[in-house]
Design a protein around this motif. Sequence first.
Motif, PDB file in Angstrom:
ATOM      1  N   SER A   1     -97.486   8.001  -0.985  1.00 42.73           N
ATOM      2  CA  SER A   1     -97.943   7.025   0.005  1.00 42.73           C
ATOM      3  C   SER A   1     -98.127   7.731   1.342  1.00 42.73           C
ATOM      4  CB  SER A   1     -96.931   5.885   0.146  1.00 42.73           C
ATOM      5  OG  SER A   1     -95.720   6.394   0.663  1.00 42.73           O
ATOM      6  N   PHE A   2     -98.667   6.994   2.310  1.00 40.08           N
ATOM      7  CA  PHE A   2     -98.830   7.584   3.644  1.00 40.08           C
ATOM      8  C   PHE A   2     -98.763   6.515   4.721  1.00 40.08           C
ATOM      9  CE2 PHE A   2    -103.432   6.578   4.400  1.00 40.08           C
ATOM     10  CZ  PHE A   2    -103.822   6.230   3.109  1.00 40.08           C
ATOM     11  N   ASP A   3     -98.385   6.950   5.928  1.00 42.54           N
ATOM     12  CA  ASP A   3     -98.465   6.096   7.114  1.00 42.54           C
ATOM     13  C   ASP A   3     -99.746   6.487   7.840  1.00 42.54           C
ATOM     14  OD1 ASP A   3     -95.839   5.414   6.451  1.00 42.54           O
ATOM     15  OD2 ASP A   3     -94.957   6.600   8.072  1.00 42.54           O
ATOM     16  N   LEU A   4    -100.705   5.557   7.971  1.00 42.91           N
ATOM     17  CA  LEU A   4    -101.900   5.848   8.766  1.00 42.91           C
ATOM     18  C   LEU A   4    -101.561   5.565  10.224  1.00 42.91           C
ATOM     19  CD1 LEU A   4    -104.898   6.639   8.890  1.00 42.91           C
ATOM     20  CD2 LEU A   4    -105.454   4.230   8.558  1.00 42.91           C
ATOM     21  N   GLU A   5    -101.684   6.578  11.073  1.00 44.22           N
ATOM     22  CA  GLU A   5    -101.253   6.423  12.469  1.00 44.22           C
ATOM     23  C   GLU A   5    -102.429   6.235  13.434  1.00 44.22           C
ATOM     24  OE1 GLU A   5     -98.966   9.974  12.269  1.00 44.22           O
ATOM     25  OE2 GLU A   5     -97.524   8.973  10.962  1.00 44.22           O
TER      26      GLU A   5
ATOM     27  N   GLY B   1     -96.558   3.318   4.864  1.00 43.93           N
ATOM     28  CA  GLY B   1     -96.255   3.242   3.435  1.00 43.93           C
ATOM     29  C   GLY B   1     -97.401   2.686   2.608  1.00 43.93           C
ATOM     30  N   VAL B   2     -98.637   2.963   3.016  1.00 41.42           N
ATOM     31  CA  VAL B   2     -99.795   2.461   2.278  1.00 41.42           C
ATOM     32  C   VAL B   2    -100.183   3.453   1.181  1.00 41.42           C
ATOM     33  CG1 VAL B   2    -100.674   1.162   4.254  1.00 41.42           C
ATOM     34  CG2 VAL B   2    -101.446   3.503   3.895  1.00 41.42           C
ATOM     35  N   ASP B   3    -100.834   2.941   0.124  1.00 39.43           N
ATOM     36  CA  ASP B   3    -101.375   3.868  -0.867  1.00 39.43           C
ATOM     37  C   ASP B   3    -102.906   3.931  -0.807  1.00 39.43           C
ATOM     38  OD1 ASP B   3     -99.731   1.659  -3.099  1.00 39.43           O
ATOM     39  OD2 ASP B   3    -101.758   1.370  -2.332  1.00 39.43           O
ATOM     40  N   ARG B   4    -103.488   3.056   0.010  1.00 41.34           N
ATOM     41  CA  ARG B   4    -104.951   3.078   0.124  1.00 41.34           C
ATOM     42  C   ARG B   4    -105.351   2.351   1.407  1.00 41.34           C
ATOM     43  NH1 ARG B   4    -108.104  -0.738  -3.964  1.00 41.34           N
ATOM     44  NH2 ARG B   4    -109.889  -1.240  -2.649  1.00 41.34           N
ATOM     45  N   VAL B   5    -106.400   2.855   2.082  1.00 38.79           N
ATOM     46  CA  VAL B   5    -106.998   2.159   3.222  1.00 38.79           C
ATOM     47  C   VAL B   5    -108.507   2.162   3.015  1.00 38.79           C
ATOM     48  CG1 VAL B   5    -107.392   2.163   5.719  1.00 38.79           C
ATOM     49  CG2 VAL B   5    -105.128   2.756   4.829  1.00 38.79           C
TER      50      VAL B   5
END
Length: 208
Positions: free
Chosen positions: A108-112, A176-180
């Motif tokens: 996952s990722f945090d888009l900042e 904590g997203v897996d897709r944007v």
Amino acid sequence: MKSSFASAAALIVAAANAMPMAGSSWGPQGTSELATFDDLTATPLLSELSPVGTYKGLNWAALDVLQAGVAGIEEGVQPQSGANVAVNGVTDTLLNGALSITAKTVKSFDLESAYFGCAINTLETVASVPQQCTVAFTAYKFGVASPFHTVNQSFSPSDLLNSEMTQAIFDYNYEGVDRVDVAVVGGVTPGTLVGLLIDNVQYTTYAQ
Ligand SMILES: *[C@@H]1O[C@H](CO)[C@@H](O)[C@H](O)[C@H]1NC(C)=O
């Protein structure tokens, strides 16, 4: 007695400093990434734009590497850094699916934050005329197919011929997203060919 108190206090301080931190909350340690696309190879010809593909932990679907100073973007929306930007919509790759940024080699990722801009395409030039637009950024979490959160961000050219990008800053809904998904949802004349340019995407990735 006094000295053992002092060393116990020192141990507690040392333990607190050694705790991994993600953002401002306690959690698994992430890796901070800045996607500038400048270390990717750009092909100058319109018909041979190279896909960004998988880059710095994420898959960048429907985004190509575009180099400033070629194919007419010496004027237009300027890269936030270096020579390259990621671009969507200037070739038929738009037909291959919507622009989507997905966790690929990470969990996952945090888009900042991200810099973006829109430009009208003509046959002679690639993304050459800055154009006001509204872009929707939609977050998906926990492998769930329905959107978790959407926010609209506006780009207004700082100059009609030669514009800087606008920075979008994302809140806790993009942690904590897996897709944007990214889509131009307004501001442009219907039917015009609009290129969406993206640069300097700041995020934190999590391996697990
Ligand atoms: C974003 O803008 C589009 C087009 O104007 C609108 O339909 C949509 O409701 C907006 N979404 C949000 C979350 O504001």
